[in-house]
Design an enzyme around this catalytic site. Sequence first.
Site, PDB file in Angstrom:
ATOM      1  N   GLY A   1      44.404  14.514   1.234  1.00 49.48           N
ATOM      2  CA  GLY A   1      45.067  14.174   1.700  1.00 49.48           C
ATOM      3  C   GLY A   1      45.473  13.074   0.961  1.00 49.48           C
TER       4      GLY A   1
ATOM      5  CG  ASP B   1      45.189  26.476   0.993  1.00 55.31           C
ATOM      6  OD1 ASP B   1      45.211  27.329   0.340  1.00 55.31           O
ATOM      7  OD2 ASP B   1      44.526  25.718   1.370  1.00 55.31           O
TER       8      ASP B   1
ATOM      9  CB  SER C   1      41.655  18.659  -1.246  1.00 51.62           C
ATOM     10  OG  SER C   1      43.227  18.779  -1.938  1.00 51.62           O
TER      11      SER C   1
ATOM     12  CG  HIS D   1      43.050  23.051  -1.150  1.00 53.58           C
ATOM     13  ND1 HIS D   1      44.164  23.383  -0.180  1.00 53.58           N
ATOM     14  CD2 HIS D   1      43.711  21.913  -1.894  1.00 53.58           C
ATOM     15  CE1 HIS D   1      44.439  22.039   0.758  1.00 53.58           C
ATOM     16  NE2 HIS D   1      44.072  20.998  -0.782  1.00 53.58           N
TER      17      HIS D   1
ATOM     18  CG  ASN E   1      47.397  15.223  -1.473  1.00 59.21           C
ATOM     19  OD1 ASN E   1      48.082  16.857  -0.829  1.00 59.21           O
ATOM     20  ND2 ASN E   1      46.700  15.083  -1.314  1.00 59.21           N
TER      21      ASN E   1
END
Length: 224
Positions: free
Chosen positions: A86, A199, A49, A202, A115
């Site tokens: 992801g 979040d 991402s 990011h 991830n």
Amino acid sequence: MIRYLRRRHFIVSAATGALVGLCAPVVLAQAKAPTQPARAPLLLVLGDSLSAEYGLARGTGWVALLEKQLAQDKMNVTVVNASVSGETTSGGRSRLAALLAQHKPTHVVIELGGNDALRGLPLKNTEENLTWMTQAAQKAGAKVLLVGMQVPPNYGTDYANKFAGLFATVAQAQKAAVVPFLLKGVADGPDPTRLFQPDRIHPRAEAHPQMLANVWPELKKLLR
């Protein structure tokens, strides 16, 4: 290669009236096969991402900014962004062979691993996957740049240190280039949350020029 043929000329002797042969070399240049033009570089970015513009307006992520940098520097390089939000190293590994066959890249940027850490996957698996992808890209004739990541200290000092170091370990073993930390100057500043989306994972668009600045020096060396 030059090939020589001999062509015979004849003159009449003034003394005898006989024909006298003279040999004169004639040079015939062997036709050269047309040379194939060098293929323009094609850069494949295989990331997660952080490279797929998650939560950003299209054209504001570091890969899009890279295309602008290449144009600014008048470097004829095609960029294919195959990043998926992801994505893990395992997922990247499963997709890479098809991407190499389809695009035949001259350069590959591998930005994966974050991830894996977020899911608590074994470091050994991450290292093995990064090694496999690096080797596969190199066997396909591409130069490889590994882009590293780090995790917050709440993952444990030992895990965090080993995770941060495995990118350089793989790069050194496979003779690939490496960027130790994609988010240097973004996640390690005095107020890192300022440059992150709500979040806190990011980065915002404002952080992506710095991310490109972290990648560009090593990538530029490979491209030149």
